[in-house]
Design a protein around this motif. Structure first.
Motif, PDB file in Angstrom:
ATOM      1  N   ARG A 179       0.818  -1.285  -0.155  1.00  0.00           N
ATOM      2  CA  ARG A 179       0.038   0.034  -0.088  1.00  0.00           C
ATOM      3  C   ARG A 179       0.995   1.235   0.054  1.00  0.00           C
ATOM      4  NH1 ARG A 179      -3.039  -0.560   4.658  1.00  0.00           N
ATOM      5  NH2 ARG A 179      -1.782   1.055   5.873  1.00  0.00           N
ATOM      6  N   VAL A 180       0.400   2.198  -0.983  1.00  0.00           N
ATOM      7  CA  VAL A 180       1.629   3.361  -1.185  1.00  0.00           C
ATOM      8  C   VAL A 180       0.629   4.679  -0.981  1.00  0.00           C
ATOM      9  CG1 VAL A 180       3.110   4.492  -2.630  1.00  0.00           C
ATOM     10  CG2 VAL A 180       2.992   1.913  -2.518  1.00  0.00           C
ATOM     11  N   ASN A 181       0.967   5.517  -0.126  1.00  0.00           N
ATOM     12  CA  ASN A 181       0.379   6.754  -0.095  1.00  0.00           C
ATOM     13  C   ASN A 181       1.229   7.963  -0.533  1.00  0.00           C
ATOM     14  OD1 ASN A 181      -0.770   9.277   0.537  1.00  0.00           O
ATOM     15  ND2 ASN A 181      -2.158   8.565   2.408  1.00  0.00           N
ATOM     16  N   GLU A 182       1.484   8.140  -1.656  1.00  0.00           N
ATOM     17  CA  GLU A 182       2.453   9.340  -1.963  1.00  0.00           C
ATOM     18  C   GLU A 182       2.268  10.552  -1.517  1.00  0.00           C
ATOM     19  OE1 GLU A 182       5.782  10.490  -5.062  1.00  0.00           O
ATOM     20  OE2 GLU A 182       5.240   8.915  -3.359  1.00  0.00           O
ATOM     21  N   GLN A 183       0.971  11.113  -1.110  1.00  0.00           N
ATOM     22  CA  GLN A 183       0.910  12.160  -0.764  1.00  0.00           C
ATOM     23  C   GLN A 183       1.429  12.610   0.586  1.00  0.00           C
ATOM     24  OE1 GLN A 183      -3.228  13.605  -0.647  1.00  0.00           O
ATOM     25  NE2 GLN A 183      -2.638  15.254   0.558  1.00  0.00           N
ATOM     26  N   ASP A 184       1.487  11.323   1.381  1.00  0.00           N
ATOM     27  CA  ASP A 184       2.026  11.725   2.809  1.00  0.00           C
ATOM     28  C   ASP A 184       3.362  10.633   2.784  1.00  0.00           C
ATOM     29  OD1 ASP A 184      -0.108  12.842   3.752  1.00  0.00           O
ATOM     30  OD2 ASP A 184      -1.092  11.005   4.389  1.00  0.00           O
ATOM     31  N   ALA A 185       3.767  10.104   1.730  1.00  0.00           N
ATOM     32  CA  ALA A 185       4.753   9.436   1.498  1.00  0.00           C
ATOM     33  C   ALA A 185       4.995   8.153   2.806  1.00  0.00           C
ATOM     34  CB  ALA A 185       6.299  10.160   1.670  1.00  0.00           C
ATOM     35  N   LYS A 186       3.923   7.530   2.890  1.00  0.00           N
ATOM     36  CA  LYS A 186       3.837   6.290   3.833  1.00  0.00           C
ATOM     37  C   LYS A 186       3.284   5.264   3.033  1.00  0.00           C
ATOM     38  CE  LYS A 186       4.205   8.695   7.539  1.00  0.00           C
ATOM     39  NZ  LYS A 186       3.093   8.866   8.605  1.00  0.00           N
ATOM     40  N   CYS A 187       3.916   3.901   3.457  1.00  0.00           N
ATOM     41  CA  CYS A 187       3.606   2.728   2.953  1.00  0.00           C
ATOM     42  C   CYS A 187       3.282   1.686   3.765  1.00  0.00           C
ATOM     43  CB  CYS A 187       4.773   2.410   1.940  1.00  0.00           C
ATOM     44  SG  CYS A 187       6.452   1.900   2.883  1.00  0.00           S
ATOM     45  N   ALA A 188       2.607   0.501   3.305  1.00  0.00           N
ATOM     46  CA  ALA A 188       2.676  -0.668   4.261  1.00  0.00           C
ATOM     47  C   ALA A 188       2.939  -2.046   3.453  1.00  0.00           C
ATOM     48  CB  ALA A 188       1.306  -0.469   4.680  1.00  0.00           C
TER      49      ALA A 188
END
Length: 268
Positions: free
Chosen positions: A103-112
């Motif tokens: 899982r990638v959230n590019e806006q927050d630069a967070k992944c799982a």
């Protein structure tokens, strides 16, 4: 999987650059003139899932399976990714098989990154037109998370003002552009792909090295340009956060830092 990647510490270090480099390669600033994930076409965002799969196969040094994406220890494993929350789509051939979930959230630069056996009981009742199902909210508890909400390397251009970006990119010569970039933005990891985009030259590494590169401009100012593939131990010693194949600049904060950087030949 943790054993395959060298343990939790090495996993996290690699993850910092894993998604960054993949996304940056698809953005392709050097040739496209684009800077952000939001600039991508819908088909390119879809392709990112395939890109992650290819890079993960190379990282784990495993072959492609006959039916699924990876063959790990004789078992077929599928790779599912999403950039929009928890929307992993499980195809019929992956039901009752192990899946690596990204899982990638590019806006927050967070992944799982997690592992799950895609049992029928865990999946939604309805199918989409490709007969794919999703993991229901209640059954996400069965996912074994290696990392959740883990901060990977942020898109460098998201921390650079538009004014600075335009000024840097307008400078003549890759060496000068890189020197200004590293002087203004210290202790910020930058992917190798982005460095190539800033240099705008095939031999971009030459524009960083000594003997005429950006290091010659910054070393007399006490600013070192470090690269994770050659300066990893020193970067850890200085307490810096970085991923694989990433650059960052740093100025000594203590006498010990100064002597370490000078001994390594990074500052004058």
């Amino acid at each position: 999987m943790l054993l395959a990647v060298g343990g939790q510490g090495l996993l996290e270090e690699k993850l910092r650059s894993f998604f960054r480099s993949a996304i940056d390669e698809v953005i392709d600033t050097a040739r496209s003139g684009r800077f952000f994930f939001s600039d991508l076409e819908k088909t390119e965002k879809t392709y990112l899932g395939t890109k992650f799969e290819i890079l993960l196969r190379d990282w784990l040094q495993v072959p492609r399976g006959l039916r699924l994406d990876l063959l790990i220890g004789g078992r077929e494993v599928d790779v599912k990714s999403t950039t929009i929350g928890h929307g992993w789509m499980i195809p019929p051939e992956a039901i009752d098989q192990f899946c690596i979930l990204l899982r990638v959230n590019e806006q927050d630069a967070k992944c799982a990154v997690g592992l799950v056996c895609a049992r029928v009981d865990y999946l939604s009742v309805g199918d989409n037109r490709d007969a794919k199902k999703t993991i229901t909210a209640a059954n996400r508890a069965h996912i074994w998370w290696l990392v959740q909400d883990f901060a990977y390397t942020r898109n460098f251009w998201s921390v650079v003002s538009a004014e600075d970006r335009n000024e840097i990119m307008a400078l003549k010569g890759g060496t000068q552009r890189l020197a200004v970039l590293f002087e203004r933005y210290q202790e910020i990891a930058i992917s190798r792909v982005q460095i190539a985009a800033v240099a705008q030259q095939d031999d971009f590494m030459k524009r960083i090295r000594r003997n005429g590169g950006a290091r010659d401009i910054l070393a007399p100012k006490g600013i070192a340009i470090l690269y994770s593939e050659t300066d990893r131990a020193l970067m850890h010693q200085l307490g810096l956060q970085f991923g694989f194949r990433e650059f960052l600049s740093v100025r000594a904060k203590s006498d010990d830092d100064y002597h370490a950087l000078k001994a390594a030949g990074h500052i004058d």
